[in-house]
Design an enzyme around this catalytic site. Structure first.
Site, PDB file in Angstrom:
ATOM      1  CE1 TYR A   9      -3.698  -6.321   9.009  1.00  0.00           C
ATOM      2  CE2 TYR A   9      -2.809  -6.295   6.778  1.00  0.00           C
ATOM      3  CZ  TYR A   9      -3.710  -5.822   7.730  1.00  0.00           C
ATOM      4  OH  TYR A   9      -4.627  -4.859   7.379  1.00  0.00           O
ATOM      5  CD  GLN A  52      -5.848   0.119  12.738  1.00  0.00           C
ATOM      6  OE1 GLN A  52      -4.815   0.699  12.384  1.00  0.00           O
ATOM      7  NE2 GLN A  52      -6.987   0.306  12.100  1.00  0.00           N
ATOM      8  CG  ASN A  84      -1.817  -0.257   3.702  1.00  0.00           C
ATOM      9  OD1 ASN A  84      -1.176  -0.372   4.733  1.00  0.00           O
ATOM     10  ND2 ASN A  84      -3.067   0.198   3.691  1.00  0.00           N
ATOM     11  CB  THR A 134       2.156  -5.454  -5.416  1.00  0.00           C
ATOM     12  OG1 THR A 134       1.479  -6.146  -4.381  1.00  0.00           O
ATOM     13  CG2 THR A 134       2.520  -6.404  -6.512  1.00  0.00           C
ATOM     14  CD  GLN A 182       1.207  -8.891  -9.497  1.00  0.00           C
ATOM     15  OE1 GLN A 182       1.250  -8.811  -8.265  1.00  0.00           O
ATOM     16  NE2 GLN A 182       0.431  -9.787 -10.117  1.00  0.00           N
ATOM     17  CG  HIS A 189      -1.867  -6.150  -5.816  1.00  0.00           C
ATOM     18  ND1 HIS A 189      -2.637  -6.980  -5.061  1.00  0.00           N
ATOM     19  CD2 HIS A 189      -1.147  -6.953  -6.645  1.00  0.00           C
ATOM     20  CE1 HIS A 189      -2.406  -8.237  -5.406  1.00  0.00           C
ATOM     21  NE2 HIS A 189      -1.508  -8.253  -6.380  1.00  0.00           N
ATOM     22  CD  GLU A 227       5.855  -8.238  -3.997  1.00  0.00           C
ATOM     23  OE1 GLU A 227       5.393  -7.221  -4.569  1.00  0.00           O
ATOM     24  OE2 GLU A 227       5.149  -9.043  -3.370  1.00  0.00           O
ATOM     25  CG  HIS A 228       6.156 -10.340  -7.855  1.00  0.00           C
ATOM     26  ND1 HIS A 228       5.437  -9.248  -7.418  1.00  0.00           N
ATOM     27  CD2 HIS A 228       5.674 -11.402  -7.181  1.00  0.00           C
ATOM     28  CE1 HIS A 228       4.556  -9.627  -6.517  1.00  0.00           C
ATOM     29  NE2 HIS A 228       4.679 -10.941  -6.341  1.00  0.00           N
ATOM     30  CG  ASP A 283       0.068 -12.928  -7.250  1.00  0.00           C
ATOM     31  OD1 ASP A 283       1.181 -12.772  -6.737  1.00  0.00           O
ATOM     32  OD2 ASP A 283      -0.450 -12.099  -8.027  1.00  0.00           O
ATOM     33  CD  GLU A 309      38.286 -13.130  25.461  1.00  0.00           C
ATOM     34  OE1 GLU A 309      37.383 -13.445  26.259  1.00  0.00           O
ATOM     35  OE2 GLU A 309      38.190 -13.225  24.220  1.00  0.00           O
ATOM     36  CG  HIS A 360      35.369 -16.773  31.391  1.00  0.00           C
ATOM     37  ND1 HIS A 360      35.058 -15.675  32.142  1.00  0.00           N
ATOM     38  CD2 HIS A 360      34.509 -16.778  30.338  1.00  0.00           C
ATOM     39  CE1 HIS A 360      34.040 -15.031  31.582  1.00  0.00           C
ATOM     40  NE2 HIS A 360      33.693 -15.685  30.475  1.00  0.00           N
TER      41      HIS A 360
HETATM   42  N1  LIG Z   1       4.562  -7.623  -0.792  1.00  0.00           N
HETATM   43  C1  LIG Z   1       3.693  -8.599  -0.664  1.00  0.00           C
HETATM   44  O1  LIG Z   1       4.052  -9.726  -0.409  1.00  0.00           O
HETATM   45  C2  LIG Z   1       2.222  -8.330  -0.843  1.00  0.00           C
HETATM   46  C3  LIG Z   1       1.303  -9.394  -0.965  1.00  0.00           C
HETATM   47  C4  LIG Z   1      -0.059  -9.100  -1.075  1.00  0.00           C
HETATM   48  C5  LIG Z   1      -0.486  -7.782  -1.059  1.00  0.00           C
HETATM   49  N2  LIG Z   1       0.451  -6.795  -0.944  1.00  0.00           N
HETATM   50  C6  LIG Z   1       0.078  -5.400  -0.814  1.00  0.00           C
HETATM   51  O2  LIG Z   1      -0.799  -5.321   0.296  1.00  0.00           O
HETATM   52  C7  LIG Z   1      -1.495  -4.105   0.203  1.00  0.00           C
HETATM   53  C8  LIG Z   1      -2.922  -4.281   0.588  1.00  0.00           C
HETATM   54  O3  LIG Z   1      -3.353  -2.999   0.862  1.00  0.00           O
HETATM   55  P1  LIG Z   1      -4.812  -2.657   1.240  1.00  0.00           P
HETATM   56  O4  LIG Z   1      -4.844  -1.200   1.509  1.00  0.00           O
HETATM   57  O5  LIG Z   1      -5.696  -3.226   0.201  1.00  0.00           O
HETATM   58  O6  LIG Z   1      -5.096  -3.480   2.586  1.00  0.00           O
HETATM   59  P2  LIG Z   1      -4.387  -3.468   4.012  1.00  0.00           P
HETATM   60  O7  LIG Z   1      -5.133  -4.439   4.839  1.00  0.00           O
HETATM   61  O8  LIG Z   1      -2.918  -3.630   3.904  1.00  0.00           O
HETATM   62  O9  LIG Z   1      -4.624  -2.010   4.564  1.00  0.00           O
HETATM   63  C9  LIG Z   1      -5.870  -1.581   4.986  1.00  0.00           C
HETATM   64  C10 LIG Z   1      -5.706  -0.886   6.309  1.00  0.00           C
HETATM   65  O10 LIG Z   1      -4.868   0.246   6.149  1.00  0.00           O
HETATM   66  C11 LIG Z   1      -5.179   1.179   7.156  1.00  0.00           C
HETATM   67  N3  LIG Z   1      -5.114   2.529   6.598  1.00  0.00           N
HETATM   68  C12 LIG Z   1      -5.701   2.979   5.470  1.00  0.00           C
HETATM   69  N4  LIG Z   1      -5.419   4.290   5.299  1.00  0.00           N
HETATM   70  C13 LIG Z   1      -4.662   4.677   6.358  1.00  0.00           C
HETATM   71  C14 LIG Z   1      -4.052   5.901   6.753  1.00  0.00           C
HETATM   72  N5  LIG Z   1      -4.171   7.011   6.013  1.00  0.00           N
HETATM   73  N6  LIG Z   1      -3.348   5.925   7.899  1.00  0.00           N
HETATM   74  C15 LIG Z   1      -3.198   4.819   8.647  1.00  0.00           C
HETATM   75  N7  LIG Z   1      -3.750   3.619   8.314  1.00  0.00           N
HETATM   76  C16 LIG Z   1      -4.462   3.557   7.184  1.00  0.00           C
HETATM   77  C17 LIG Z   1      -6.568   0.856   7.639  1.00  0.00           C
HETATM   78  O11 LIG Z   1      -6.507   0.577   8.996  1.00  0.00           O
HETATM   79  C18 LIG Z   1      -6.985  -0.379   6.884  1.00  0.00           C
HETATM   80  O12 LIG Z   1      -7.537  -1.344   7.748  1.00  0.00           O
HETATM   81  C19 LIG Z   1      -1.307  -3.606  -1.234  1.00  0.00           C
HETATM   82  O13 LIG Z   1      -0.378  -2.534  -1.201  1.00  0.00           O
HETATM   83  C20 LIG Z   1      -0.714  -4.796  -1.941  1.00  0.00           C
HETATM   84  O14 LIG Z   1       0.088  -4.415  -3.016  1.00  0.00           O
HETATM   85  C21 LIG Z   1       1.774  -7.049  -0.819  1.00  0.00           C
HETATM   86  N1  LIG Z   2       0.840 -10.117  -5.972  1.00  0.00           N
HETATM   87  C1  LIG Z   2       0.676 -10.098  -4.522  1.00  0.00           C
HETATM   88  C2  LIG Z   2       2.050 -10.051  -3.875  1.00  0.00           C
HETATM   89  O1  LIG Z   2       2.611  -8.841  -3.968  1.00  0.00           O
HETATM   90  C3  LIG Z   2      -0.031 -11.299  -3.972  1.00  0.00           C
HETATM   91  C4  LIG Z   2      -1.437 -11.488  -4.398  1.00  0.00           C
HETATM   92  C5  LIG Z   2      -2.469 -12.006  -3.689  1.00  0.00           C
HETATM   93  N2  LIG Z   2      -3.546 -12.025  -4.458  1.00  0.00           N
HETATM   94  C6  LIG Z   2      -3.230 -11.566  -5.635  1.00  0.00           C
HETATM   95  N3  LIG Z   2      -1.942 -11.221  -5.605  1.00  0.00           N
HETATM   96 ZN   LIG Z   3      -0.946 -10.106  -7.138  1.00  0.00          ZN
END
Ligand SMILES: NC(=O)c1ccc[n+]([C@@H]2O[C@H](COP(=O)([O-])OP(=O)(O)OC[C@H]3O[C@@H](n4cnc5c(N)ncnc54)[C@H](O)[C@@H]3O)[C@@H](O)[C@H]2O)c1
Ligand SMILES: N[C@H](CO)Cc1c[nH]c[nH+]1
Ligand SMILES: [Zn+2]
Length: 441
Positions: free
Chosen positions: A129, A193, A225, A248, A270, A273, A339-340, A373, A427, A432
């Site tokens: 993903y 989905q 997310n 994040t 961070q 994000h 996380e970080h 990152d 046993e 066996h």
């Molecule tokens: N922990 C990690 O390693 C890491 C790394 C990179 C990014 N991140 C995180 O990834 C996330 C990216 O989030 P994003 O939103 O930009 O993209 P995303 O692709 O994770 O989410 C977008 C999708 O969320 C769904 N969505 C939105 N609102 C919704 C709702 N109310 N109900 C159900 N589904 C819904 C939609 O289908 C949409 O396609 C951020 O939270 C960021 O901090 C984490």
């Molecule tokens: N900080 C995110 C991990 O939580 C990863 C990322 C991608 N691009 C920028 N930042």
């Molecule tokens: Zn980042």
């Protein structure tokens, strides 16, 4: 802007400490309940449900859920040369970092004539993903794909949300990164989905898609997310996943020697994000805390994504935790499991060695999280929400299964017949012992 939690006179311990630290209010269990029905829709109705859900959550109905190959090649042809160069460096650094993680096969002679071989077998098919909601993440293509390739996975599929700006197509930089890495199976599907599609497979829509549209995978990895993280939790029974890599988080341990402008910049980096992102400073210096707050307010207001940055920094998940000394900061961080984690103290390396719970640890003022990152050679897909207490970041291990291969010769088995009979008697499993003893009658 940043709330203060003051543990200088008394600091709770154990469960109480975990509960007293800044944390997001929306938890993953609530999100899981919201998305459970839509995942069942995908399981039952495949591509038809995927298009409906895209319209609802992404605001666009993709024509092609499976990205045509020409789109991938033209995205790479049109990629900006500076971005291409950055991707090349990132891929090279990540290949080196991940290749070093691959464990080697080991044969142990348990007794003369009896061996156990420890093998590491890659899973056959993975679904990766790549987020694309508030921001788009070609760097996450690299983090997922390079780790899977170095593990030796044969079939790699990528999914990322369709973009309204690009008429329901996946963002071109994400497509370019896929093409650069040789990934041909890419889907314009986002959120929970996409996780359902990978876990259960999906039928195509008659007259539009191939059928099936997507075969189920063995392992799903990648960040996203809260809905993506919740969806991964829900499919754990049908396929493997990596850690829950949700919104994040950055934790920073800093003492009075730290530069407040750098601490503020890294907390903002961070927070940009997601409004649900968390930035938490752990410090024993009230003076530093004051200076960081003074730096962060104008900088957060001036930055491009000010709205979500300010929301993240002023939310209950972010703040400053004041502690009596750096030893207490280490205890608080181990309870929080960010996380970080950045360390801005004298003897930062020694502080780092005492950290037990963090997705990744960034040591000293010249190792900011954005380096990890994109380019450090470490993986940026990391555990959030406290799951770093028991899970690590994405590595080749997410795609490898340890399988033991056992081979005993006649004489070795004969020597084991007596103790084995004793076990089987204890046993009450006589078939066996018979299965062994019949070989020597
Ligand atoms: N922990 C990690 O390693 C890491 C790394 C990179 C990014 N991140 C995180 O990834 C996330 C990216 O989030 P994003 O939103 O930009 O993209 P995303 O692709 O994770 O989410 C977008 C999708 O969320 C769904 N969505 C939105 N609102 C919704 C709702 N109310 N109900 C159900 N589904 C819904 C939609 O289908 C949409 O396609 C951020 O939270 C960021 O901090 C984490
Ligand atoms: N900080 C995110 C991990 O939580 C990863 C990322 C991608 N691009 C920028 N930042
Ligand atoms: Zn980042």
């Amino acid at each position: 802007m940043l709330s203060i939690t003051d543990f200088r006179t008394t600091m709770p311990t154990g469960m109480e400490l975990r509960q007293a630290l800044p944390r997001a209010q929306m938890n993953i269990e609530d999100a899981a309940e919201k998305i459970r029905p839509l995942m069942q829709e995908v399981k039952a109705r495949g591509a038809v449900a995927l298009r409906e859900l895209s319209e609802k959550f992404d605001g666009v109905r993709p024509e092609h859920l499976r990205v045509p190959e020409e789109e991938l090649s033209s995205a790479l042809e049109q990629l900006d040369s500076a971005v291409r160069e950055a991707m090349d460096i990132s891929i090279a650094h990540n290949r080196a970092g991940h290749r070093a993680q691959v464990p080697s096969e080991r044969v142990t002679e348990i007794m003369p004539g009896g061996i156990v071989k420890q093998r590491w077998i890659p899973v056959e098919r993975v679904g990766l993903y790549v987020p694309g909601g508030l921001a788009v993440y070609p760097s996450s293509v690299i983090m997922n794909v390079v780790a899977a390739q170095e593990a030796g996975v044969g079939q790699i599929a990528v999914a990322s949300p369709p973009q309204t700006r690009f008429g329901g197509r996946v963002h071109p930089t994400i497509l370019a990164a896929c093409q650069l890495l040789g990934v041909k199976e890419v889907y314009a599907v986002g959120g929970a989905q996409a996780i359902a599609m990978f876990a259960y497979g999906a039928s195509g829509e008659a007259g539009i898609d191939p059928d099936p549209l997507c075969q189920p995978v063995d392992v799903i990895t990648g960040p996203g997310n809260i809905y993506v993280a919740a969806a991964k939790r829900l499919v754990r029974a049908v396929c493997g996943i990596d850690a829950e890599a949700g919104p994040t988080e950055i934790g920073i341990i800093a003492d009075k020697s730290a530069n407040p402008a750098l601490v503020a910049a890294d907390m903002i980096s961070q927070a940009e994000h997601d409004p649900n992102a968390a930035s938490v400073l752990f410090t024993d210096s009230e003076e530093l805390a004051r200076k960081v707050e003074a730096e962060i307010v104008p900088a957060a207001q001036a930055t491009k994504h000010s709205q979500r940055v300010c929301q993240a920094l002023s939310g209950p998940q972010s703040g400053i935790v004041l502690v009596a000394d750096i030893a207490s900061a280490i205890d608080a961080v181990n309870a929080y499991a960010p996380e970080h984690l950045e360390i801005h103290t004298v003897e930062a390396g020694e502080v780092a060695n005492q950290i037990r719970n963090a997705g990744a640890i960034f040591v000293g003022p010249y190792t900011p999280v954005p380096l990890g990152d994109y380019l450090a050679g470490s993986n940026h897909v990391l555990p959030t929400g406290g799951t770093g207490r028991y899970e690590g970041g994405l590595s080749v291990m997410a795609y490898l299964k340890p399988v033991q291969q056992i081979e005993y010769q006649r004489g070795a088995l004969e020597k084991m017949a007596r103790p084995l009979t004793a076990f089987a008697d204890a046993e009450d499993l006589p078939a066996h012992e018979e299965a062994v003893n019949c070989r020597f009658e």
